[in-house]
Design a protein around this motif. Structure first.
Motif, PDB file in Angstrom:
ATOM      1  N   HIS A 265      -4.152  -9.480   8.628  1.00 46.54           N
ATOM      2  CA  HIS A 265      -4.548  -9.388   7.072  1.00 46.54           C
ATOM      3  C   HIS A 265      -5.524  -8.312   6.870  1.00 46.54           C
ATOM      4  O   HIS A 265      -5.625  -7.730   5.812  1.00 46.54           O
ATOM      5  N   ARG A 266      -6.240  -7.706   7.842  1.00 48.44           N
ATOM      6  CA  ARG A 266      -7.099  -7.022   7.840  1.00 48.44           C
ATOM      7  C   ARG A 266      -6.697  -5.529   8.238  1.00 48.44           C
ATOM      8  O   ARG A 266      -7.195  -4.448   7.711  1.00 48.44           O
TER       9      ARG A 266
ATOM     10  N   PRO B 100      -4.475  -3.422   6.703  1.00 46.44           N
ATOM     11  CA  PRO B 100      -4.451  -2.274   5.320  1.00 46.44           C
ATOM     12  C   PRO B 100      -5.841  -1.873   5.446  1.00 46.44           C
ATOM     13  O   PRO B 100      -6.263  -0.546   4.916  1.00 46.44           O
ATOM     14  N   GLY B 101      -7.115  -2.761   5.263  1.00 44.00           N
ATOM     15  CA  GLY B 101      -8.516  -2.222   5.288  1.00 44.00           C
ATOM     16  C   GLY B 101      -8.851  -1.411   6.169  1.00 44.00           C
ATOM     17  O   GLY B 101      -9.469  -0.195   6.154  1.00 44.00           O
ATOM     18  N   LEU B 102      -8.456  -1.637   7.541  1.00 43.54           N
ATOM     19  CA  LEU B 102      -8.606  -1.085   8.912  1.00 43.54           C
ATOM     20  C   LEU B 102      -8.037   0.764   8.669  1.00 43.54           C
ATOM     21  O   LEU B 102      -8.828   1.623   9.021  1.00 43.54           O
TER      22      LEU B 102
ATOM     23  N   ARG C  89      -7.134   2.195   5.822  1.00 38.32           N
ATOM     24  CA  ARG C  89      -8.033   2.952   4.848  1.00 38.32           C
ATOM     25  C   ARG C  89      -9.456   3.572   5.481  1.00 38.32           C
ATOM     26  O   ARG C  89      -9.734   4.624   5.348  1.00 38.32           O
ATOM     27  N   GLN C  90      -9.959   2.835   6.320  1.00 34.73           N
ATOM     28  CA  GLN C  90     -11.307   3.134   7.005  1.00 34.73           C
ATOM     29  C   GLN C  90     -10.941   4.309   7.794  1.00 34.73           C
ATOM     30  O   GLN C  90     -11.708   5.436   7.720  1.00 34.73           O
TER      31      GLN C  90
ATOM     32  N   ASP D 134       0.873  -1.244   0.053  1.00 31.79           N
ATOM     33  CA  ASP D 134       0.123   0.136  -0.168  1.00 31.79           C
ATOM     34  C   ASP D 134       1.030   1.327  -0.124  1.00 31.79           C
ATOM     35  O   ASP D 134       0.311   2.274   0.344  1.00 31.79           O
TER      36      ASP D 134
END
Ligand code: 5AD
Ligand code: SF4
Length: 448
Positions: free
Chosen positions: A109-110, A112-114, A116-117, A30
């Protein structure tokens, strides 16, 4: 993609170090570049440990120190991962109100998503569920540039429930990775110049009890032992009750397997071992060490001991010292018992006063120092195969590497030696390292 900076700080065991390497690799996708300077970071990750109360306090106080940076840069994202994050979950936000993300041991694994949120909403996020399968286990780690040695997690979690230990609560039940995934990872590491792998798991010798497609740990060792380019294999941590004859035989059969085992005994008293729910007796432990030394006379044996477990009498403590004198460990890590919420030992009475714990710790450490020095001194005059890791921590003019028995050796030499295995004659033994002189290649090593 914008270049962003990640500052990551790691507390605790080798598995946390390996998890941090996974986080670095994952976030590189990212656009995050790792930095040693927290002041320039866009994202700070603190990978925490909770094995003893002191470790938990250290992690919290480190997180607290980032308040100023958050005040200076409101876009800075602060994330807390690892065992303390798993344990405290949402309540960590109460303690560190400027925390943006809390992610548990199965949730790497979560991340990157966290991130971004949080960047989009500025609302704090907490993810601490356990999952099956454990996706985080399959993330490829990036060992630091120029590494000679790498960690490979082969299993995670623990089903043993030793009465003092939070690990089963924080890492979840035992899960083993498929052998094909592990061998593919080791082959990739070998291709990128790694010469030594350390296989990791909370209870590595029960690898295969779930999720590996039936393969057991000795079979995994023998398979990795055939991968070209991997000169050395280590593994940690083993449980004495699961140390099979087949696994012990690997120390004779698998050439790459180094002559070292870390085998935590925790106590030398049968009564305390029972209260600890360790599942073996001191006699069993001594028999296993004898068997190891019969099969592999060169083997180094290191261990962990807890002093001041509830109900530990002077006699119990004496039994631990007696076991140490019988085994003569090459090295020993000793800890004062620390009560952990949620563990069975909380219910035990006859707590040991801090003063007594401290006295026992000092007494035990003094004895161990004698043994360590005695074991290290036996190497003086021998020529050892040393895998060179890099510049010495003690002096920039020295290089440093390890023997197969996992002793650090410092010596004069150039950095062209990094990654090579060279013969070094041991001139002087110290408590924490050996000092030696590089020998000409034709001189034979005393060890493999
Ligand atoms: N208190 C003190 N030491 C502990 N360990 C694990 N849990 C505790 C505790 N509650 C030690 C054990 C283990 C090592 C990693 O940490 O010796 O082997
Ligand atoms: Fe903790 Fe015991 Fe499991 Fe080791 S074997 S992680 S000490 S519960």
């Amino acid at each position: 993609m914008d270049r962003k900076y990640l500052y990551i700080q790691t507390f605790g065991c080798q598995m946390n170090v390996n998890d941090s390497e996974k986080i670095v690799a994952l976030l590189a996708q990212d656009g995050y570049e790792a930095t040693d300077d927290a002041g320039r970071a866009d994202l700070i990750v603190v990978n925490t440990c909770s094995i003893r109360e002191k470790a938990a306090q250290k992690a919290y106080s480190q997180l607290g120190r980032f308040r100023l940076l958050k005040e200076r840069n409101p876009d800075l994202i602060l994330a807390m991962g690892g065992c303390l994050a798993q344990e405290r979950g949402k309540t960590a936000m109460g303690r560190i109100p400027f925390l943006d993300i809390v992610f548990g041991t199965h949730q790497i694994h979560r991340l990157p998503g966290l991130i971004r949120q949080v960047a989009a909403s500025h609302a704090p996020m907490v993810e601490t569920g356990f999952e099956s399968p454990v996706k985080s286990l399959e993330i490829a780690a990036a060992p630091p540039n120029g590494s000679v040695s790498a960690y490979v997690t082969v299993m995670q979690g623990c089903n043993n429930y030793c009465s003092y230990c939070v690990v089963p609560l924080l890492r979840g039940p035992e899960v083993s990775r498929a052998m094909s995934a592990i061998t593919a990872e080791v082959e990739r590491l070998a291709g990128s110049g790694i010469r030594e792998v350390t296989l990791l798991g909370q209870n590595v010798n029960s690898y295969g009890l779930s999720g590996s497609g039936g393969a057991q740990f000795p079979h995994l060792l023998r398979t990795i032992g055939r991968i070209r380019g991997i000169e050395r294999i280590r593994f940690t941590t083993s449980h004495p009750k699961d140390l099979s004859d087949d696994l012990i035989r690997c120390f004779a059969d698998v050439e790459a397997l180094c002559e070292h085992i870390h085998l935590p005994v925790q106590s030398g008293s049968n009564d305390i071992l029972k209260w600890m729910n360790r599942g073996y007796s001191r006699e069993h432990y001594l028999e296993r060490v004898e068997r190891l030394r019969t099969v592999c006379p060169e083997i180094s044996v290191t261990s962990d001991v807890i002093v001041g477990f509830p109900g530990e009498s002077d006699r119990d403590f004496e039994a631990t010292l007696d076991l140490m004198r019988k085994v003569r460990f090459d090295n020993l890590f000793s800890f004062k018992y620390s009560e952990r919420e949620g563990t069975a030992a909380v219910a035990l009475d006859r707590r040991i006063p801090e003063r007594v714990k401290q006295e026992r710790l000092q007494c035990l450490q003094k004895l161990q120092e004698q043994h360590t020095l005695e074991r290290n001194s036996a190497f003086e005059g021998r020529t050892e195969a040393v895998l060179v890791e890099g510049v010495s921590r003690n002096s920039e003019r020295d290089m440093s590497g390890r023997t197969r028995s996992n002793r650090i050796v410092n010596f004069r030499g150039g950095d062209d030696l990094v990654g090579k295995t060279i013969p070094v004659r041991i001139m002087k033994a110290y408590l924490h390292s050996l000092r030696g002189d590089v020998q000409k290649e034709r001189n034979r090593c005393s060890s493999k």
